[in-house]
Design a protein around this motif. Structure first.
Motif, short mmCIF file in Angstrom:
data_model
loop_
_atom_site.label_atom_id
_atom_site.label_comp_id
_atom_site.label_asym_id
_atom_site.label_seq_id
_atom_site.Cartn_x
_atom_site.Cartn_y
_atom_site.Cartn_z
N VAL A 50 0.84 -1.21 0.00
CA VAL A 50 0.00 0.00 0.00
C VAL A 50 0.87 1.25 0.00
CG1 VAL A 50 -1.96 -1.10 1.14
CG2 VAL A 50 -0.26 0.10 2.52
N TYR A 51 2.13 1.11 0.40
CA TYR A 51 3.05 2.25 0.48
C TYR A 51 3.77 2.47 -0.85
CZ TYR A 51 2.26 1.68 5.46
OH TYR A 51 1.67 1.58 6.70
N LYS A 52 4.03 3.76 -1.15
CA LYS A 52 4.82 4.10 -2.34
C LYS A 52 6.25 3.63 -2.13
CE LYS A 52 2.24 7.80 -4.24
NZ LYS A 52 2.22 8.52 -5.43
N GLY A 53 6.90 3.27 -3.22
CA GLY A 53 8.28 2.83 -3.17
C GLY A 53 8.39 1.37 -2.79
N GLY A 54 9.62 0.92 -2.67
CA GLY A 54 9.87 -0.47 -2.27
C GLY A 54 9.37 -1.49 -3.27
N ASP A 55 9.29 -1.09 -4.54
CA ASP A 55 8.70 -1.97 -5.55
C ASP A 55 9.44 -3.29 -5.70
OD1 ASP A 55 7.18 0.29 -5.82
OD2 ASP A 55 7.56 0.58 -7.95
N ILE A 56 10.76 -3.24 -5.67
CA ILE A 56 11.54 -4.47 -5.83
C ILE A 56 11.47 -5.31 -4.56
CG2 ILE A 56 13.86 -5.40 -6.19
CD1 ILE A 56 14.35 -2.94 -8.02
N ILE A 57 11.61 -4.66 -3.42
CA ILE A 57 11.61 -5.38 -2.14
C ILE A 57 10.29 -6.10 -1.90
CG2 ILE A 57 11.69 -5.06 0.38
CD1 ILE A 57 13.58 -2.67 -0.18
N THR A 58 9.18 -5.46 -2.27
CA THR A 58 7.85 -6.05 -2.02
C THR A 58 7.32 -6.84 -3.21
OG1 THR A 58 6.66 -4.08 -2.81
CG2 THR A 58 7.26 -4.15 -0.46
N ASN A 59 8.09 -6.88 -4.31
CA ASN A 59 7.67 -7.57 -5.53
C ASN A 59 6.35 -6.99 -6.04
OD1 ASN A 59 8.10 -9.35 -7.62
ND2 ASN A 59 6.93 -10.98 -6.65
N GLU A 63 3.90 -1.89 -14.08
CA GLU A 63 2.93 -1.41 -15.07
C GLU A 63 2.75 -2.42 -16.20
OE1 GLU A 63 0.88 1.24 -15.24
OE2 GLU A 63 1.50 1.94 -13.27
N ILE A 64 3.84 -3.00 -16.66
CA ILE A 64 3.77 -3.98 -17.75
C ILE A 64 2.98 -5.21 -17.32
CG2 ILE A 64 5.14 -5.57 -19.18
CD1 ILE A 64 7.34 -3.36 -19.17
N GLU A 65 3.26 -5.72 -16.12
CA GLU A 65 2.55 -6.90 -15.61
C GLU A 65 1.07 -6.63 -15.40
OE1 GLU A 65 5.77 -9.23 -12.85
OE2 GLU A 65 5.12 -7.25 -12.17
N ARG A 66 0.70 -5.38 -15.17
CA ARG A 66 -0.71 -5.04 -14.93
C ARG A 66 -1.55 -5.18 -16.20
NH1 ARG A 66 0.00 0.46 -11.29
NH2 ARG A 66 1.60 -0.44 -9.96
N ILE A 69 -4.82 -3.36 -16.48
CA ILE A 69 -5.85 -3.60 -15.46
C ILE A 69 -5.66 -2.60 -14.33
CG2 ILE A 69 -6.75 -5.24 -13.76
CD1 ILE A 69 -7.37 -5.97 -16.68
N ARG A 70 -6.73 -1.98 -13.92
CA ARG A 70 -6.68 -1.02 -12.82
C ARG A 70 -6.44 -1.75 -11.50
NH1 ARG A 70 -11.17 3.31 -10.87
NH2 ARG A 70 -9.77 4.45 -9.49
N HIS A 71 -5.51 -1.21 -10.71
CA HIS A 71 -5.19 -1.73 -9.39
C HIS A 71 -5.51 -0.68 -8.33
CE1 HIS A 71 -3.12 -4.83 -11.61
NE2 HIS A 71 -2.72 -5.42 -10.49
N HIS A 72 -6.21 -1.08 -7.29
CA HIS A 72 -6.58 -0.20 -6.19
C HIS A 72 -5.72 -0.53 -4.97
CE1 HIS A 72 -10.45 0.98 -8.14
NE2 HIS A 72 -10.26 -0.18 -8.74
N LEU A 73 -5.50 0.46 -4.12
CA LEU A 73 -4.76 0.32 -2.86
C LEU A 73 -3.33 -0.16 -3.09
CD1 LEU A 73 -7.76 0.37 -1.88
CD2 LEU A 73 -7.02 -1.04 0.00
N LEU A 74 -2.73 0.27 -4.16
CA LEU A 74 -1.37 -0.15 -4.50
C LEU A 74 -0.49 1.10 -4.58
CD1 LEU A 74 0.35 -2.64 -5.32
CD2 LEU A 74 -0.13 -2.04 -7.68
#
Length: 147
Positions: A50-59, A63-66, A69-74
């Motif tokens: 739910v937090y910004k950043g840490g994309d690699i750490i949290t896997n 955008e490409i994998e999405r 598709i709209r993602h909420h609470l991300l």
């Protein structure tokens, strides 16, 4: 006259899909595939993502994998010091579900924080089961190793 024993009768409740499982079990891919197939939108239920950043750490899903598709609470909370409580999660999810249903899409709640999902479904004030038909998918993965 036919018997309805064992057959489910249709309800007027909206549908919600839950995808749960351990890290690396394929929750993200399945949620996107289902959203593409059934006109769905995904609600994140991972308490760290739910937090910004840490994309690699949290896997965090890219955008490409999405695949559009709209993602909420991300990644919507700026301050990583801010505590995103179970109550916060339940409040935000209810709003996202209403928004998704109003756009004639199916809410797909996916993530690894089962305590959030349990609170959402079991909290008496929300009465989730009375309002929604739920489908729970639990993914497991097996590790294969060459010895």
């Amino acid at each position: 006259m036919g018997s309805t024993k064992g057959a489910e009768l249709p309800t007027n409740k909206e549908k919600v899909i839950f995808i749960m499982g351990s890290t690396g079990s394929g929750k993200t891919k399945l949620s996107v595939d289902l959203a593409l197939q059934f006109k769905g939108e995904i609600i994140n239920s991972d308490k760290i993502q739910v937090y910004k950043g840490g994309d690699i750490i949290t896997n965090k899903v890219s955008e490409i994998e999405r695949q559009g598709i709209r993602h909420h609470l991300l990644g919507f909370i700026e301050d990583t010091e801010e505590d995103f409580t179970i109550e916060d999660f339940c409040h935000h999810v209810q709003g996202a579900i209403k928004e998704i249903i109003n756009s004639n899409s199916i809410p797909i709640i996916a993530g690894g924080s089962n305590s959030y999902i349990e609170a959402l479904v079991e909290y008496p004030k929300i009465n989730f089961g009375a309002n929604y038909d739920c489908c729970f998918l639990l993914l497991e993965c097996n590790l294969f190793m060459d010895i």
